[in-house]
Scaffold this active site. Structure first.
Site: not given
Lengths: 418, 418
Positions: A111, A140-141, A188, A295-298
């Site tokens: 954004n 990722i959002d 999120g 941060y693992l998730q992204r």
């Protein structure tokens, strides 16, 4: 005469596939014999004249870049203000662009970055400098407007769904004598897209995740505890997925519960999973565990979505094409033409329509009781995690990620102090 | 006459590959026409006569079991006391064994389970019942004695090394304007094996992880903070991996720092990563992030090690062979015959030598400054994460994990209350 140049920069939180976009940008530009520089650390590198000569990277390095997570040129969290408020910075940007004959500027971000790209696109016109500025989507959002989804989201979503399914198998096996409630914290702050993606881990009534908490709904502790207790009694255990940004009815973050706290800053750091797990333990007495992948998730390229990976590359390629056609102030977005099988294409959208419009989840994606996703949400989310993106491993058992040389271009201007 | 039966049970924390062992046990027994029952929730199922008839599972289900994480028959955290102290339970066990003509008992677990298996093996002799009891190794903690490594550890180690490498790329990209210190919490209350495995993510001086904290060394806050600061100034960011069980010099857990705390039980739940991150922020002022993968690290079959997977199956197969040969009170262990290329074989070890002996890391595996691993450690760890274990994915983008039917065998005895 200095060759016309395309400048590419990465901005905002990085993802498992933003480098796939970078790889596609460089490959497409090379195919068209266009020189590509990359700014070090996003717009900062452009301001500081810290530019990287991507022509120094081998073909195989650019190919490997497509499967390397993180941001190969460095990213930043910096937002430019209006032309008036940030006049010095804009003037400096123009100086750098002129010095290196930058005619095309590609800004790859979410954004805030779309907003910056939009401002830069206006700048060119205002100063009568022939610059074409194209925004490239990434986050990722999944909260960018106009586009069907955002490159980076599908892979984080797949990581989330797979991780929750795996953890649930663990908890199910141990619940008889050990952990009965497990809480998984998903990124999120404002929109529950990733938490919603966890819902893909299970579909039947008793399948995990049993409870999902969205920032779009006020957190009701009594209702939550009642639901946890009901699920444990019915299923034997309960897997909860919570968006980091859920809030109480009074607007305070649930993550802050219980905690002006201590000199070590725990309250500030303790996430929503810790808070919910504490509440469950204190109120219901069940043994709890919780996970915060952070941060693992992204960055988990090893479990990236092939759909996401393909889209990340497609927006990179299209961005170069739009730029070279002189399509200023646009962003290549993903347009969905069918759900199943999923069909999508890339089309240009005006940056002005993307910048500063945050896309939250439609109300129709959240179940009436607020604890799960609807069939509509599944229809939207399911295709985004499909397919496994190829990833070469070394003999050492680790993914073969590339480290670029990142050779700096010789500076032509005096140093700049912000 | 009732057919002679082999009883298999899973115990303790489950792993990404304990079901691979179960699959191998069932396959090998089927090949030898031996009937296999599985106890529901470990020794509890044996006591409660909650037995599962594995012959009701299809060949393809047993094959899929080999790549499904968790514990398919349920596990438990229950330790039997001595024959004298737990006489009722042992008597009940024998009753159940006799009722179902159980002649072979395979107990698949870690330290406590090896102890239980050892006791059961003695029981048979004491009561003159023809039972052969074989322990089967499993634990992500890698703390079983005698064996070179423990099935489950290699996959958790691979998850850890891959995750830390991926996160490090993320942090490196953002460090200029965002997070400078990232803390990853690895499982390991008493031994730092998993934290050590994170060291495989990088080898060069500036590569992450920059600091590893082991429970084998007392935590020295001043030295830690000095090292973090040094790394940030030198590299631009710092990735820390901490074992959950690190302690201060006075023996208190670092995870408890700062926190008798609040009604929500945060202190109890807040892990060591939260504590360290808080300390870094408060003392050095750097922006911090932290991750707590918790069960993700032991259930992540999607990033399992092929070496580990092969060993998990090999111990299962050997356990059946030993049992049928009447080798009572043994455990198939992994014997390393070479480091590079890694060569290993399975051999029987006396359960008495495995039970209740916790293997911590050799001092020679930890660097003198206490913040990293040595070449010796690398030599030991490197082969364990090698290779990628095959995993089928569905069209939905999720791994195809199996849910067994788990059909209960008809009970023959009166209900049992513990």
């Amino acid at each position: 005469m200095v060759q016309s140049t395309l400048l590419y920069a990465q901005s905002g939180g990085v993802t498992a596939v933003i480098n796939a976009t970078a790889s596609a940008v460089i490959s497409e530009a090379r195919r068209r014999k266009v020189k590509v520089l990359a700014a070090r650390n996003g717009i900062l590198g452009a301001l500081r004249e810290e530019l990287i000569d991507t022509s120094r990277e081998s073909i195989s390095a650019i190919r490997a870049l497509a499967h390397t997570p993180g941001g190969a040129f460095g990213s930043c969290r910096v937002k430019l203000k209006s032309l008036e408020a940030d006049r010095d910075r804009y003037a400096r940007l123009l100086e750098v662009f002129k010095a290196h004959n930058v005619r095309w500027f590609l800004y790859n971000g979410g954004n805030d970055s779309a907003d910056t790209a939009w401002k830069v696109s206006q700048l060119a016109q205002a100063f009568d400098y022939p610059l074409t500025c194209v925004g490239v989507p990434k986050t990722i959002d999944n909260d960018l407007a106009v586009t069907d989804t955002c490159p980076g989201f599908g892979s984080a979503a797949k990581y989330t769904a797979v991780s929750v399914r795996e953890c649930a198998l663990d908890v199910a096996a141990m619940a008889q004598t050990s952990t009965k409630v497990f809480v998984y914290e998903a990124m999120g702050r404002h929109a529950g897209w990733l938490a919603a993606a966890a819902g893909l881990a299970g579909a039947a009534a008793d399948e995990a995740p049993h409870i999902i908490l969205f920032p779009e709904r006020a957190y009701d502790q009594a209702a939550f505890l009642a639901q946890v207790d009901k699920v444990v009694k019915q299923v034997g255990y309960c897997v909860v997925v919570a968006s980091e940004g859920i809030r109480n009815a009074d607007g305070t973050f649930v993550a802050d519960a219980g905690g002006a706290a201590d000199a070590f800053g725990h309250a500030q750091l303790g996430g929503v999973a810790a808070s919910l797990a504490g509440t469950v333990k204190a109120s219901l007495g069940y043994k709890v565990h919780w996970a915060l992948p952070d941060y693992l998730q992204r960055s988990a390229r090893h479990i990236a979505s092939k759909t996401d990976w393909a889209q990340a590359q497609a927006v990179g390629k299209a961005a170069v094409q739009y730029a070279l056609k002189g399509m200023n102030a646009v962003m290549p977005v993903i347009v969905r033409s069918a759900d199943a099988p999923y069909r999508w294409k890339i089309a240009p959208a005006p940056l002005s329509k993307v910048a500063n419009h945050e896309k939250t989840m439609p109300a129709s994606f959240i179940r009436k009781d607020g604890f799960g996703i609807t069939a509509n949400a599944r229809k939207y989310l399911a295709p985004l995690i499909k397919g496994e993106a190829p990833l070469p491993y070394g003999a050492d058992g680790l993914p073969r990620y590339v480290t670029l040389k990142n050779v700096a271009v010789k500076k032509k201007l005096p140093a700049w102090e912000d």
